[in-house]
Design a protein around this motif. Structure first.
Motif, PDB file in Angstrom:
ATOM      1  N   THR A  40       4.270  33.112 -14.444  1.00  0.00           N
ATOM      2  CA  THR A  40       4.938  32.323 -13.404  1.00  0.00           C
ATOM      3  C   THR A  40       5.022  33.040 -12.059  1.00  0.00           C
ATOM      4  O   THR A  40       5.272  32.400 -11.048  1.00  0.00           O
ATOM      5  CB  THR A  40       6.367  31.930 -13.837  1.00  0.00           C
ATOM      6  OG1 THR A  40       7.145  33.118 -14.042  1.00  0.00           O
ATOM      7  CG2 THR A  40       6.350  31.096 -15.115  1.00  0.00           C
ATOM      8  N   GLN A  41       4.812  34.353 -12.040  1.00  0.00           N
ATOM      9  CA  GLN A  41       4.835  35.080 -10.770  1.00  0.00           C
ATOM     10  C   GLN A  41       3.503  34.981 -10.039  1.00  0.00           C
ATOM     11  O   GLN A  41       3.459  34.925  -8.811  1.00  0.00           O
ATOM     12  CB  GLN A  41       5.205  36.539 -10.994  1.00  0.00           C
ATOM     13  CG  GLN A  41       6.691  36.775 -11.186  1.00  0.00           C
ATOM     14  CD  GLN A  41       7.028  38.249 -11.254  1.00  0.00           C
ATOM     15  OE1 GLN A  41       6.504  38.971 -12.103  1.00  0.00           O
ATOM     16  NE2 GLN A  41       7.905  38.713 -10.368  1.00  0.00           N
ATOM     17  N   ALA A  42       2.412  34.980 -10.791  1.00  0.00           N
ATOM     18  CA  ALA A  42       1.069  34.867 -10.207  1.00  0.00           C
ATOM     19  C   ALA A  42       0.278  33.852 -11.029  1.00  0.00           C
ATOM     20  O   ALA A  42      -0.672  34.209 -11.740  1.00  0.00           O
ATOM     21  CB  ALA A  42       0.375  36.218 -10.186  1.00  0.00           C
ATOM     22  N   PRO A  43       0.668  32.574 -10.966  1.00  0.00           N
ATOM     23  CA  PRO A  43       0.068  31.577 -11.858  1.00  0.00           C
ATOM     24  C   PRO A  43      -1.345  31.151 -11.464  1.00  0.00           C
ATOM     25  O   PRO A  43      -2.054  30.578 -12.292  1.00  0.00           O
ATOM     26  CB  PRO A  43       1.041  30.398 -11.748  1.00  0.00           C
ATOM     27  CG  PRO A  43       1.616  30.527 -10.372  1.00  0.00           C
ATOM     28  CD  PRO A  43       1.744  31.999 -10.141  1.00  0.00           C
ATOM     29  N   LEU A  44      -1.765  31.406 -10.224  1.00  0.00           N
ATOM     30  CA  LEU A  44      -3.061  30.922  -9.766  1.00  0.00           C
ATOM     31  C   LEU A  44      -4.180  31.549 -10.593  1.00  0.00           C
ATOM     32  O   LEU A  44      -4.356  32.763 -10.594  1.00  0.00           O
ATOM     33  CB  LEU A  44      -3.250  31.232  -8.281  1.00  0.00           C
ATOM     34  CG  LEU A  44      -2.152  30.698  -7.349  1.00  0.00           C
ATOM     35  CD1 LEU A  44      -2.450  31.068  -5.908  1.00  0.00           C
ATOM     36  CD2 LEU A  44      -2.007  29.184  -7.505  1.00  0.00           C
ATOM     37  N   GLY A  45      -4.884  30.714 -11.328  1.00  0.00           N
ATOM     38  CA  GLY A  45      -5.941  31.184 -12.204  1.00  0.00           C
ATOM     39  C   GLY A  45      -5.473  31.586 -13.584  1.00  0.00           C
ATOM     40  O   GLY A  45      -6.284  31.724 -14.500  1.00  0.00           O
ATOM     41  N   ALA A  46      -4.156  31.782 -13.760  1.00  0.00           N
ATOM     42  CA  ALA A  46      -3.614  32.218 -15.044  1.00  0.00           C
ATOM     43  C   ALA A  46      -2.828  31.129 -15.754  1.00  0.00           C
ATOM     44  O   ALA A  46      -2.679  31.166 -16.981  1.00  0.00           O
ATOM     45  CB  ALA A  46      -2.719  33.444 -14.848  1.00  0.00           C
ATOM     46  N   SER A  47      -2.303  30.170 -15.009  1.00  0.00           N
ATOM     47  CA  SER A  47      -1.539  29.049 -15.551  1.00  0.00           C
ATOM     48  C   SER A  47      -2.001  27.774 -14.846  1.00  0.00           C
ATOM     49  O   SER A  47      -2.575  27.837 -13.754  1.00  0.00           O
ATOM     50  CB  SER A  47      -0.033  29.260 -15.334  1.00  0.00           C
ATOM     51  OG  SER A  47       0.434  30.399 -16.025  1.00  0.00           O
TER      52      SER A  47
END
Length: 261
Positions: free
Chosen positions: A153-160
């Motif tokens: 949730t802190q760095a969701p771009l590409g990960a979520s």
């Protein structure tokens, strides 16, 4: 005697605190993705095709039309399907015609509670402040996916899941709103939305679509963290294709780090 009382008191406090952290079971750690969509019609529209982003990860939709709508329609107003576009996967809403008819309500107070009650046109009194006429039609949906804990949730771009892939839009760091938490980081971007329909020159169509990722856990009380990716659109009169509207991504909302289960 006084020392023994203090010792017992401390022991009780330690025991109580310990119990509050021993209380969690596997259900005390959960992660969800929530997708919501709302379209507000200010008048009659016809020959409608609206394409709004659905959550995607690595370019692939994380929902299908069944998990979003159940029966392939949105409130019986729009037919719905998930389609691939050069802007990413979209939920396509279509209808031959959507008619907006005035509806009438009155506010009723029962004890300390109030509610809105629908009434007929003949009962409606425009001079009565407790009566309301609604000349818009709102259509929406909400879907929920429980996923493996924890999600990023802190760095969701590409990960979520987000509404658009990184190469489909250009996100720029921006100031968060006054109600955002201090832990949050915000990005703004131009969001492509497809609107095509016939409508009167004064008919306004607005809407919002969002995906939220959330982790929750119990640590003496429920807490968690989340992110949200949201697009708002507003257009007046007939529309005939792709347009860009306001997109925003807010990350790092809540408590960090998320504990391991």
């Amino acid at each position: 005697m006084r020392d023994r009382t203090i010792t017992l008191l401390v022991a009780c406090l330690v025991l109580t605190t310990g119990c509050s952290f021993l209380a969690p079971n596997p259900d005390s750690y959960t992660s969800h993705h929530y997708y919501s969509l709302g379209v507000d019609l200010g008048g009659n529209v016809s020959d409608v095709t609206i394409r709004l982003p659905v959550p995607q990860q690595d370019g692939a939709a994380t929902y299908n039309v069944t998990t979003l709508t159940g029966n392939g329609t949105v409130e019986g107003v729009f037919d719905a399907t998930v389609v691939e576009t050069d802007r990413g996967p979209m939920l396509e809403l279509t209808a031959d015609e959507v008619t907006v008819e005035p509806r009438y309500y009155r506010f009723v107070v029962e004890g300390e509670m109030g509610r809105r009650e629908r009434i007929s046109e003949s009962e409606y009194d425009p001079s009565d402040p407790d009566h309301q006429q609604v000349d818009r039609r709102s259509v929406g949906l909400r879907a929920d996916q429980q996923v493996e804990y924890p999600i990023e949730t802190q760095a969701p771009l590409g990960a979520s899941p987000t509404l658009y892939a990184d190469d489909a839009v250009s996100r720029e760091l921006t100031a968060c709103g006054p109600t955002s938490m201090e832990s949050a980081t915000c990005f703004a971007y131009d969001a492509p939305v497809y609107l095509s329909y016939e409508a009167g020159s004064d008919v306004r169509v607005t809407g919002v679509v969002s995906v939220e990722g959330s982790n929750e856990w119990f640590a003496g009380g429920w807490t968690g963290n989340s992110y949200v990716d949201r697009v708002r659109f507003s257009a007046t009169g007939a529309q005939d294709g792709w347009a860009r509207f306001e997109g925003e991504t807010e990350t790092g909302i809540g408590s960090y780090p998320a504990p391991e289960p």
